[in-house]
Design an enzyme around this catalytic site. Structure first.
Site, PDB file in Angstrom:
ATOM      1  N   ASP A 104       3.147   3.363 -14.480  1.00 57.41           N
ATOM      2  CA  ASP A 104       2.100   4.359 -14.737  1.00 57.41           C
ATOM      3  C   ASP A 104       0.715   3.839 -14.354  1.00 57.41           C
ATOM      4  OD1 ASP A 104       3.417   6.687 -15.570  1.00 57.41           O
ATOM      5  OD2 ASP A 104       3.814   5.805 -17.532  1.00 57.41           O
ATOM      6  N   GLU A 157       1.630  -1.416  -0.733  1.00 53.64           N
ATOM      7  CA  GLU A 157       1.847  -0.105  -1.376  1.00 53.64           C
ATOM      8  C   GLU A 157       1.038   0.060  -2.660  1.00 53.64           C
ATOM      9  OE1 GLU A 157       4.116  -2.513  -1.063  1.00 53.64           O
ATOM     10  OE2 GLU A 157       5.472  -2.652  -2.779  1.00 53.64           O
ATOM     11  N   GLY A 181      11.366  -7.594   2.682  1.00 57.40           N
ATOM     12  CA  GLY A 181      11.519  -6.981   4.008  1.00 57.40           C
ATOM     13  C   GLY A 181      10.988  -7.894   5.100  1.00 57.40           C
ATOM     14  N   CYS A 233       7.419  -7.714   1.730  1.00 56.21           N
ATOM     15  CA  CYS A 233       7.893  -8.814   0.900  1.00 56.21           C
ATOM     16  C   CYS A 233       9.289  -9.280   1.318  1.00 56.21           C
ATOM     17  CB  CYS A 233       7.823  -8.427  -0.571  1.00 56.21           C
ATOM     18  SG  CYS A 233       7.625  -9.873  -1.626  1.00 56.21           S
ATOM     19  N   LYS A 276       4.070  12.082 -18.250  1.00 56.35           N
ATOM     20  CA  LYS A 276       2.915  11.714 -19.076  1.00 56.35           C
ATOM     21  C   LYS A 276       1.912  10.888 -18.279  1.00 56.35           C
ATOM     22  CE  LYS A 276       4.860  10.095 -22.608  1.00 56.35           C
ATOM     23  NZ  LYS A 276       5.210   8.817 -23.167  1.00 56.35           N
ATOM     24  N   HIS A 304       2.350  -6.804  -1.046  1.00 52.82           N
ATOM     25  CA  HIS A 304       2.737  -5.423  -1.364  1.00 52.82           C
ATOM     26  C   HIS A 304       1.566  -4.465  -1.132  1.00 52.82           C
ATOM     27  CE1 HIS A 304       6.659  -6.284  -3.221  1.00 52.82           C
ATOM     28  NE2 HIS A 304       6.093  -7.437  -3.548  1.00 52.82           N
TER      29      HIS A 304
HETATM   30  N1  GLN Z   1      12.914 -12.267  -3.683  1.00 53.77           N
HETATM   31  C1  GLN Z   1      11.833 -12.578  -2.801  1.00 53.77           C
HETATM   32  C2  GLN Z   1      10.914 -13.653  -3.365  1.00 53.77           C
HETATM   33  O1  GLN Z   1      10.915 -13.887  -4.557  1.00 53.77           O
HETATM   34  C3  GLN Z   1      11.038 -11.335  -2.469  1.00 53.77           C
HETATM   35  C4  GLN Z   1      10.304 -10.768  -3.640  1.00 53.77           C
HETATM   36  C5  GLN Z   1       9.843  -9.351  -3.433  1.00 53.77           C
HETATM   37  O2  GLN Z   1      10.284  -8.665  -2.517  1.00 53.77           O
HETATM   38  N2  GLN Z   1       8.966  -8.870  -4.287  1.00 53.77           N
HETATM   39  O3  GLN Z   1      10.170 -14.249  -2.646  1.00 53.77           O
END
Ligand code: GLN
Length: 532
Positions: free
Chosen positions: A71, A510, A384, A382, A17, A508
């Site tokens: 979404d 992405e 990562g 993040c 959807k 982020h």
């Molecule tokens: N857990 C980590 C923090 O709160 C990373 C959060 C995440 O990867 N969005 O800082």
């Protein structure tokens, strides 16, 4: 005055959807109309921010820091509409608002009821989106499947909307499934008939049906659906499985869905033009010139939706480099058991996504060590990035057992620690460092080469951060801090020299990647992986 399109779903969930709504938005936008989209979610959580990704998939973060349904990611990827906290409403938010008002005494003397108070609040939220976006057309996707108890107030609000806004200003589209039964070699219309029947019992007569199917819909099938569902045959649209989700706008356009919508609204606009989209997105995606293998090392690997925007951003980077990306989804706990060589020995790039909690952390750290030592292109997002910092601290700075205080509160070397602003936070919902913050890029770094900008704006969702007490030591040992949030001197980007591509970010990226404008961090990551 805005026109409103309500999109409901029937028969089963996961019919797409969100993609259908975004695709309709895309065609209408290509006709010069300003569109916006909204998602109504029937669950009682105020937002998906406190849910496990296995429950709900990824939490999509907007520039203004709302934690929203995934979404909204489709809406931003397909259209130019800017999503804000207004574009996602949940049952939790609606009741929260009404109950707060009741406590304040705004309804003194009255009984508060689903109709008109809850439905009224839902309608106000829809009108608010129209008002703040100034859009010509507002598409409202109602979560869940028709027949669910939870979504009834939303459907009732959608029904009333036609009475309030006028017949010609409201349109209902129902997405349904026309299954193919293999043993009978037949496609079946009954589930669609039943789901439209349920919708009509609620008082909504759909104007258009989008029929998800794996086989073509023969003319007589369309006629049958048309007759039983009380929808013009022309408005029974076949939505057959396609190779790429980015083809869906063209599939709809080919069946003049946009014309049907505009004629209902008595709107006139220029014809739709999807040529650039077709050429720069779909054609490039479907004619790759090579293959690149990328490992995503995470802990929610079993569910495609858990890392939705990351997989999409990888796809966009593939489109931009005209490469097919084979994504290997690797459970970081498997790396703990089997070692990195076994699982990552033959990949061209390693991506470690965000996450929360201790599980699988050591596997991520092992994967990053492997990427660093074997010079495999690496992108950390993040959590990562936080794992990349821990790895560097443990193995290159001599900080044995360095850790994040999220995983080991009493660690001797807290290289990642709670943000100062988080120390007094008690409530868990909506209290992370959320939304877009500016970041200054250091000159002559990989980040500068990738972004080609001094200041970038990226979205965040975290509580922990690089601990500046360790900055000097890390710098001395070779880690480059190439992106800083200046106002609070927070580390946003780290990278390594003498490596083809090793970069990790606290934010982020992405969420801001688009099929026709891949995010530079992903685009260059895939380029580096292809070079390897
Ligand atoms: N857990 C980590 C923090 O709160 C990373 C959060 C995440 O990867 N969005 O800082």
């Amino acid at each position: 005055m805005a026109k409103y399109i309500f999109i409901t779903g029937g028969v089963i969930s996961s019919l797409g959807k969100g993609i259908a709504s975004a695709s309709i938005g895309k065609i209408l936008e290509s006709r010069g109309l300003k569109v916006t989209l909204m998602k109504l979610d029937p669950y009682i959580n105020v937002d998906p921010g406190t849910m496990n990704p296995y429950q709900h998939g990824e939490v999509y973060v907007t520039d203004d820091g709302a934690e929203t349904d995934l979404d909204l990611g489709h809406y931003e990827r397909f259209t130019r509409a800017k999503m804000t906290k207004f574009n996602n409403a949940t049952t939790g938010q609606v009741y929260n608002a009404v109950i707060s008002r009741e406590r304040r005494g705004d309804y003194l003397g009255k009984t508060i009821q689903v109709i008109p108070h809850i439905t009224g609040e839902i309608k106000e939220r829809i009108k608010k989106v129209a008002q703040v976006s100034n859009a010509d057309i507002v598409l409202i996707e109602i979560g869940g499947t028709v027949g669910d108890i939870e979504s009834l107030p939303f459907l009732e609000a959608a029904r009333q909307f036609k009475v309030d806004a006028g017949e010609k200003n409201v349109l209902y589209i129902h997405l349904t499934l026309v299954p193919y039964i293999k043993v009978a070699d037949e496609i079946k219309t009954k589930p669609t008939q039943h789901s439209v029947q349920t919708l009509r019992e609620i008082g909504i007569q759909p104007d258009i049906l989008l029929c998800r199917t794996e086989k073509p819909l023969a003319d007589e099938v369309k006629e049958k659906i048309s007759l039983f569902c009380n929808v013009r045959k022309q408005a029974v649209i076949e939505s057959r499985d396609v190779e790429s989700i980015y083809q869906v706008p063209m599939v709809f356009k080919a069946q003049i869905l946009d014309e049907i919508i505009l004629s209902h609204f008595n709107l006139i606009s220029r014809p739709s033009d999807l040529k650039d989209w077709e050429k720069n997105v779909v054609e490039r995606q479907l004619s790759p010139k090579g293959v690149v293998r990328v490992a995503v090392v995470g802990k929610y690997i079993g569910l495609q939706d858990a890392y939705k925007s990351i997989y999409e951003a990888i796809t966009h980077a593939g489109i931009s480099n005209q490469l097919k990306i084979e994504v290997r989804k690797i459970d970081s706990e498997d790396i703990e058991k089997l070692g990195p060589e076994e699982l990552l020995g033959c990949v061209d790039g390693i991506l470690v996504p965000g996450g929360f909690g201790n599980r699988g952390i050591e596997g991520k750290i092992k994967a990053i060590e492997f990427a660093r030592k074997k010079k495999i292109p690496f992108l950390g997002l993040c959590l990562g990035m936080q794992c990349a910092v821990i790895e560097f601290g443990r193995h290159l700075c001599g900080l044995k057992d360095a850790n994040s205080t999220e995983f080991k509160s009493k660690t001797k070397y807290p290289v990642i620690s709670l943000l100062a602003e988080q120390t007094n936070v008690k409530d868990m919902g909506g209290t992370m460092r959320l939304g877009a913050y500016p970041c200054k890029i250091k000159k002559n770094t990989l980040a500068a080469k990738v972004y080609r900008k001094n200041i970038i704006l990226e979205r965040h969702r975290h509580r922990y951060e690089f601990n500046n007490k360790f900055r000097k030591l890390f710098e001395k040992k070779g880690m480059v801090f190439s992106g800083i949030y200046q106002k609070k001197d927070l580390v946003e980007i780290v990278e390594l020299k003498n490596h083809p591509y090793f970069i990790a970010v606290q934010f982020h990226p992405e969420f801001k990647s688009k099929p026709d404008a891949a995010h530079p961090l992903f685009r260059e990551f895939i380029k580096a992986a292809a070079t390897k």
